[in-house]
Design a protein around this motif. Structure first.
Motif, PDB file in Angstrom:
ATOM      1  N   LYS A 121      48.565  39.473  61.731  1.00 21.36           N
ATOM      2  CA  LYS A 121      49.343  40.383  61.120  1.00 21.36           C
ATOM      3  C   LYS A 121      50.063  41.112  61.999  1.00 21.36           C
ATOM      4  N   ASN A 168      49.913  38.061  52.322  1.00 18.05           N
ATOM      5  CA  ASN A 168      50.800  39.252  52.237  1.00 18.05           C
ATOM      6  C   ASN A 168      50.285  40.187  53.305  1.00 18.05           C
ATOM      7  N   GLU A 201      50.324  44.219  53.934  1.00 25.05           N
ATOM      8  CA  GLU A 201      50.737  45.105  53.340  1.00 25.05           C
ATOM      9  C   GLU A 201      51.889  46.100  54.271  1.00 25.05           C
ATOM     10  N   ARG A 224      55.638  39.198  52.765  1.00 25.60           N
ATOM     11  CA  ARG A 224      54.715  37.907  52.151  1.00 25.60           C
ATOM     12  C   ARG A 224      55.288  36.894  52.954  1.00 25.60           C
TER      13      ARG A 224
END
Length: 87
Positions: free
Chosen positions: A4, A74, A76, A80
Motif C-alpha cells: 500500500k 483498493n 483507501e 484501485r
C-alpha cells in the motif's frame, strides 16, 4: 516495505506502473521511463509479504498451482490498482 505504501508513492510520483522483482529495487514507469525508487533490493521475503497482503486464500492457491494470477486491490484514499503476479 508494504504494497500500500508503494502504491501511494506510485500515485504521488505520477507513475503509470510499478515493477516488483526479487533482486531489484522497486521501479516505477514515469513518463514512459523506468525509474528505480532507491537502492534497496527486494528479497524473496519482501515479495512473499506483498503477495500475502494482496491475495486471499483462494487466490493464493490459484497462484501456487498456476504460477500466475491477476488481482485488483483498493487502497483507501489512494485508488484501485490492478496487478499480475507470476514466477
Amino acid at each position: 516495505m508494504d504494497i500500500k505504501t508503494i502504491f501511494r508513492s506510485m500515485v504521488d510520483s505520477g507513475a503509470s506502473d510499478t515493477f516488483l522483482k526479487v533482486g531489484s529495487p522497486v521501479s516505477f514507469r514515469i513518463d514512459g521511463m523506468l525509474e528505480a525508487q532507491g537502492q534497496e533490493r527486494l528479497g524473496e521475503k519482501d515479495i512473499r509479504k506483498m503477495i500475502d497482503e494482496v491475495l486471499n486464500d483462494g487466490q493464493k492457491k490459484v497462484f501456487e498451482n498456476e504460477r500466475e494470477i491477476d488481482f485488483a486491490l483498493n487502497v483507501e484514499g489512494t485508488g484501485r490498482f490492478r496487478g499480475s503476479i507470476f514466477h
